[in-house]
Scaffold this active site. Structure first.
Site, PDB file in Angstrom:
ATOM      1  CB  CYS A   1       7.521  24.975  -1.668  1.00 17.43           C
ATOM      2  SG  CYS A   1       6.356  24.580  -2.976  1.00 17.43           S
TER       3      CYS A   1
ATOM      4  CB  CYS B   1       0.645  22.204  -2.652  1.00 16.68           C
ATOM      5  SG  CYS B   1       1.071  20.554  -3.204  1.00 16.68           S
TER       6      CYS B   1
ATOM      7  CD  GLN C   1       9.191   0.804  -1.310  1.00 16.79           C
ATOM      8  OE1 GLN C   1       8.710   1.873  -0.936  1.00 16.79           O
ATOM      9  NE2 GLN C   1       8.833  -0.341  -0.779  1.00 16.79           N
TER      10      GLN C   1
ATOM     11  CE1 TYR D   1      -0.824  -7.723   0.682  1.00 19.15           C
ATOM     12  CE2 TYR D   1       0.580  -8.849   2.275  1.00 19.15           C
ATOM     13  CZ  TYR D   1      -0.669  -8.486   1.833  1.00 19.15           C
ATOM     14  OH  TYR D   1      -1.772  -8.886   2.539  1.00 19.15           O
TER      15      TYR D   1
ATOM     16  CD  GLU E   1       2.385  -7.280  -6.483  1.00 16.25           C
ATOM     17  OE1 GLU E   1       2.936  -6.893  -5.436  1.00 16.25           O
ATOM     18  OE2 GLU E   1       1.408  -6.703  -6.977  1.00 16.25           O
TER      19      GLU E   1
ATOM     20  CG  ASP F   1       6.456  -3.548   1.559  1.00 17.51           C
ATOM     21  OD1 ASP F   1       5.814  -2.685   2.176  1.00 17.51           O
ATOM     22  OD2 ASP F   1       7.284  -3.273   0.667  1.00 17.51           O
TER      23      ASP F   1
ATOM     24  CB  CYS G   1       3.479   2.833   3.651  1.00 14.98           C
ATOM     25  SG  CYS G   1       2.073   2.014   2.914  1.00 14.98           S
TER      26      CYS G   1
END
Ligand code: SAH
Length: 463
Positions: free
Chosen positions: A72, A78, A277, A306, A329, A374, A401
């Protein structure tokens, strides 16, 4: 002590999660941008702090076998990818080790399995939010800044996204419409937000603007509509001086106000305000693992906290013949999507509640065999962990995550009596610093034991 501006010959021992090579000089840790595990390098110390220093590669003496050519042109500037100069096999092992290190730091002894991946390191994303600068540069923010690093074809995004950004750029030029200046708060276009359904091919383009309307938006629509796949175009109004990309108001311009996609053979409708996702193929692997863990024990009643648009819960409950699903949620649009998604997939035994997960009612938890968590990067609250542990929930499948908040929360759950022995990382975000992890937390119920009373009486004498 390493000295600033002096050069050193070093061997890179490992890498950190920002993609820097890590070595030691006179016992002090040194982070080297561009260094790869196993490299022998000549570096110059460009910053020497009290506890660590930063080095810059002057010369590669012996390159590491993990080194690979960068594909890239804007990799160095970046702030998106950090591992494009490293073989993917090594990146996966590094990510496994990052997760392991977080558990160790929290004092937990958990086996971290090899990183699972869909093994696609380019074009895997289905979502981009391109910042637009005052001078109509469209790209991504440079590392740790808000300066736009222009790129018309990010290798992580589908190629068609480049066509869309180029189209917006020529529209801006033609009609003299400016991009946004964060400092002055002036200018029209702040971000271009694009989402793509991998299975359906549907594309939604959302232009985030700093006004209630966009001049000549009908012209822009005409141009964008010509791009194959574009099935939905809208504006999002964000007039606030904030880092948050999206405002609350959406103005539909063309087509549906959502896109649809499929995951694990289930159909999902997703509004622009709802979470989805970003890596379709890896998400399917992740959801299959969640299904495997959920179904390791009793799972007639599953609660998905969630839950977003209900994707995890529905892809689990939809495969079980008698499973009652409850999803919680905080984003109302996502809950609307989730309710419809249950219908789209013919799943009748599901209810979705719009609330903060921490406020989940005790009776919902007491009525659950398994809870799926999650949460966003910040993890869950202690209050929620306390509530779950005081309920009858014996198994928790936690998808995270953020390895550090996962380790913190797992540690807390172990203090509350749950056990976690294994974790599996999923590389949802190849080439970037991020990694997803799934763990199962469980506690044994008293009636899981067969109680055997041992009498200490001597059988012969009866004493
Ligand atoms: N499980 C879903 C979504 C995961 S992302 C999926 O796989 O697609 C995390 C979700 O948590 C987002 O949808 C976000 O809107 C939601 N969220 C954030 N804070 C929350 C809270 N306090 N209570 C409930 N949901 C929350």
């Amino acid at each position: 002590m390493p000295e600033k501006n002096r050069t050193y010959e070093v061997k890179i021992d490992t890498m950190n999660n920002l993609g820097y090579g890590v070595c030691r000089i006179d016992g002090m840790v040194c982070f080297v941008k561009g260094g790869v595990t196993g490299d022998s390098l000549e570096i110059k110390v460009i910053k020497a702090n009290k506890n660590y220093c930063i080095g810059r590669v002057e010369r590669i003496l012996v390159p590491s076998p993990y080194r690979q050519e960068v594909d890239c042109p804007v990799f160095k500037q970046c702030g998106g990818c950090v591992f494009r100069h490293v073989t993917y096999e090594h990146e996966k092992e590094l990510k496994r080790s990052f997760v392991e290190a977080e558990f160790k730091k929290a004092g937990l002894n958990i086996t971290v399995k090899p990183t699972v991946s869909a093994d696609k390191t380019t074009r895997y994303r289905n979502k981009a939010q391109y910042p637009v600068s005052e001078n109509s540069e469209i790209g991504f923010y440079a590392e740790r800044t808000h300066k736009v690093c222009e790129t018309d074809d990010c290798p992580l995004q589908p190629e068609v996204f480049g066509r869309i950004t180029s189209c917006v750029k020529s529209f801006m030029k033609k009609y003299n419409i400016s991009g946004y200046n964060e400092e002055t708060g002036r200018g029209y276009i702040r971000h271009i937000y694009i989402r793509y359904g991998k299975v359906t091919g549907e594309i939604q383009v959302c232009i985030v603007i700093n006004d209630d309307k966009l001049p000549k938006s009908d012209r822009l629509c005409e141009e964008l509509k010509n791009i194959p796949g574009v099935s939905s175009i809208c504006l999002n109004v964000n007039k606030k001086n904030t880092n948050v990309i999206l405002g609350e108001k959406y103005i539909p311009l063309f087509g549906n106000e959502y896109i649809e996609d499929e995951l694990c053979s289930f159909r999902f409708r997703i509004s622009p305000a709802s979470f989805y996702q970003i890596n379709h193929d890896c998400t399917e692997l992740l959801y299959n693992e969640v299904y495997r863990l959920v179904t390791q024990g009793k799972c007639d009643r599953v609660t998905d906290l969630y839950c977003g648009t209900g994707t995890i819960g529905l892809s689990v409950a939809g495969r079980l013949s008698r499973c009652k699903l409850t999803g919680v949620e905080i984003v109302p649009e996502a809950i609307e999507n989730a309710k419809l998604n249950a219908k789209l997939n013919g799943i009748t035994n599901a209810e979705f509640i719009c609330a903060d997960s921490t406020d989940t009612q005790d009776n919902i938890l007491n009525d659950s065999d398994v809870v799926i968590l999650d949460p966003p990067r910040k993890g869950i609250t202690q209050e929620l962990a306390d509530k779950i542990s005081q309920s009858s929930v014996d198994r928790i499948v936690y998808v995270s995550c953020s390895p550090d908040t996962l380790a913190r929360d797992v540690k807390y759950f172990t203090e509350l009596g749950y056990i976690c022995t294994e974790a599996t990382p999923f590389d949802m975000f190849p080439r970037t610093s991020h990694v997803e992890t799934v763990v199962l937390l469980s506690r044994e119920k008293a009636d899981d034991y067969i109680r055997i009373s041992v009498h200490t009486k001597d059988l012969k004498t009866g004493e």
